[in-house]
Design an enzyme around this catalytic site. Structure first.
Site, short mmCIF file in Angstrom:
data_model
loop_
_atom_site.label_atom_id
_atom_site.label_comp_id
_atom_site.label_asym_id
_atom_site.label_seq_id
_atom_site.Cartn_x
_atom_site.Cartn_y
_atom_site.Cartn_z
CB SER A 1 -1.04 -0.14 1.17
OG SER A 1 -0.13 -0.24 2.35
CG ASP B 1 -4.60 4.95 7.10
OD1 ASP B 1 -3.47 4.81 7.75
OD2 ASP B 1 -4.87 4.76 6.35
CG HIS C 1 -1.31 3.62 4.85
ND1 HIS C 1 -2.56 3.20 4.96
CD2 HIS C 1 -0.67 2.65 4.26
CE1 HIS C 1 -2.66 1.71 4.73
NE2 HIS C 1 -1.42 1.41 4.16
#
Length: 363
Positions: free
Chosen positions: A49, A338, A341
Site C-alpha cells: 500500500s 490513518d 499510513h
C-alpha cells in the site's frame, strides 16, 4: 504540480513524434541533482500500500481507499486509491527525478499508452513477500504483479520497439516496497505462520525478497531500490494492538523489522556480487521514519502516535470513511494519515533526503 506529459500528448499531431517529445521531456527536467549522464526514463513500483496508486480499486477486497476522506490533499481532492491524504512515495520519487509527478496504477482503466513509457505502479495494498500475506486479504500477490509486468513489457515493446524497451527496463528506477504487511498482519496479528519464530520468518521474507529482485533482473531490470521495513511497532494501529494500555511502540515488532532489514541488506549485497550489472540498493526508511516519530517537532509535526482519520488508533482502509470517521483539524500536524499510513507531508520529509543519499549508487 501537474504531469507535463498530458499537455504534450494533446499537442502532438504525430504519435511517434509525441512519444519522442515525452521521452525528451521526462529525461531533462529534474528536481534532485542527478549524476552526469544519469538517465531515468521511467519509475515503477512493486509491493504494498505504500506505493499502490490505485490497483486495489480493481480488486475484490476490503483493502480499498477509493473514497473520501482519502485523497483530500491530492490534486482536485480525488480519492485515487492511494492510501494517503495525497501522493505516495512512488509519485514523489518520480517527481524528484524529473519523470512526472503522478505515477498511475497499471490497472487504471484510464491508463494511456504514453503513461507506460514513464512508469506505472503494479503494487497492491495488503500484499507482501510471503505468498500467504496477499491471500489473507485477497489482494494482488507479488507473483501476479510480475505477470502484469510481463504484459507491460510486451506493450512497451509494441509501442517503441525492442531496443527502446530494453533501454527503459535497464535504466528505469524500480521500487520494491513490502514487508510491513508480512510482519503486522501475517505474523503478529493473524498468526498465519504458527510454526515460524521471528528469526525463521524474517529469513523467509528476505529469501522471497531476494528471489523477486533476481526475477526482475531476468526481465532486464538493473536499478532496483528495495525499501527496508519501517518501525512497524510505532505505527498507530500496531501501538494499539501491541503497545499496551499506554500505546507505546511495540518494541518486539520493531525488533522484527530490524532483524528483517539486516537480512535484506545482506541479501542485496550478495546479489550485487552475483548478478552482473545490477544496482540493487537497500533503502533504509526505518531510521528516518523512526526519527520523525520520536522527534516530530523537529520536522514540523505535532502528533506522531495517532492517525488523522477518526480516532487515529485503528481506522484504516474501509474503516476510514467520511460516514463514520471524522478528519483531524490539521492534517499537516500529523505524521500518520490513518492508523497505518503516513501523510504526504511525512513522505516528503523522507523522500528528498533519501534521493540525495542514494541517487549516486544507481549510476
Amino acid at each position: 504540480m501537474k504531469d507535463n506529459t498530458t499537455s504534450w500528448s494533446c499537442s502532438c499531431s504525430s504519435w511517434k513524434l509525441c512519444l519522442l517529445s515525452i521521452l525528451l521531456l521526462t529525461e531533462t527536467i529534474t528536481a534532485v541533482k542527478l549524476p552526469p549522464g544519469f538517465t531515468v526514463p521511467a519509475v515503477m513500483a512493486f509491493g504494498d500500500s505504500i506505493v499502490d496508486t490505485g490497483n486495489n480499486n480493481n480488486v475484490k477486497t476490503v483493502v480499498k481507499c477509493d473514497f473520501q476522506p482519502y485523497g483530500i490533499n491530492f490534486e482536485g481532492g480525488v480519492a485515487t486509491g492511494r492510501f494517503c491524504d495525497g501522493r505516495v512515495p512512488v509519485d514523489l520519487i518520480a517527481e524528484e527525478l524529473g519523470v512526472k509527478s503522478i505515477v498511475p496504477a497499471y490497472l487504471d482503466s484510464n491508463l494511456k499508452p504514453e503513461d507506460l513509457l514513464t512508469g506505472v505502479s503494479f503494487a497492491s495494498g495488503g500484499s507482501g513477500y510471503d505468498p500467504i500475506t496477499p491471500k489473507l486479504l485477497a489482494v494482488i500477490s507479488l507473483e501476479q504483479q510480475l505477470k502484469y509486468f510481463e504484459e507491460y513489457i510486451e506493450k512497451v515493446k509494441n509501442l517503441v520497439g525492442e531496443e527502446r524497451k530494453d533501454f527503459i527496463l535497464a535504466n528505469s528506477l524500480i521500487l520494491l516496497v513490502a514487508g510491513s504487511d508480512d510482519l503486522a498482519n501475517t505474523y503478529y496479528t493473524l498468526h498465519a505462520r504458527p510454526h515460524y519464530d521471528v528469526d525463521s520468518y524474517t529469513t523467509l521474507m528476505a529469501d522471497y525478497a531476494s528471489d523477486f529482485v533476481t526475477k526482475l533482473y531476468g526481465y532486464g531490470v538493473r536499478r532496483v531500490a528495495v525499501f527496508s521495513a519501517p518501525p512497524i511497532g510505532c505505527v498507530p494501529s500496531q501501538r494499539t494492538l501491541g503497545g499496551g494500555l499506554l500505546r507505546d511502540c511495540a518494541e518486539d515488532y520493531n525488533d522484527a523489522s530490524k532483524l528483517f532489514n539486516s537480512k535484506l541488506s545482506k541479501k542485496l549485497d550478495l546479489l550485487r556480487q552475483t548478478l552482473l550489472g545490477i544496482k540493487s540498493i537497500y533503502i533504509d526508511i526505518y531510521n528516518p521514519l523512526s526519527d520523525i516519530i520520536q522527534y516530530p517537532a523537529k520536522y514540523g509535526f505535532g502528533v506522531a502516535n495517532k492517525g488523522c482519520c477518526g480516532t487515529g488508533a485503528l481506522e484504516v482502509a474501509v474503516l476510514c470513511n467520511k460516514v463514520t470517521s471524522s478528519v483531524c483539524s490539521d492534517v499537516f500536524s500529523h505524521v500518520f494519515w490513518d492508523s497505518y499510513h503516513p501523510t504526504e507531508k511525512t513522505y516528503k520529509a523522507i523522500v528528498k533526503p533519501l534521493m540525495v543519499k542514494y541517487v549516486n549508487q544507481f549510476v
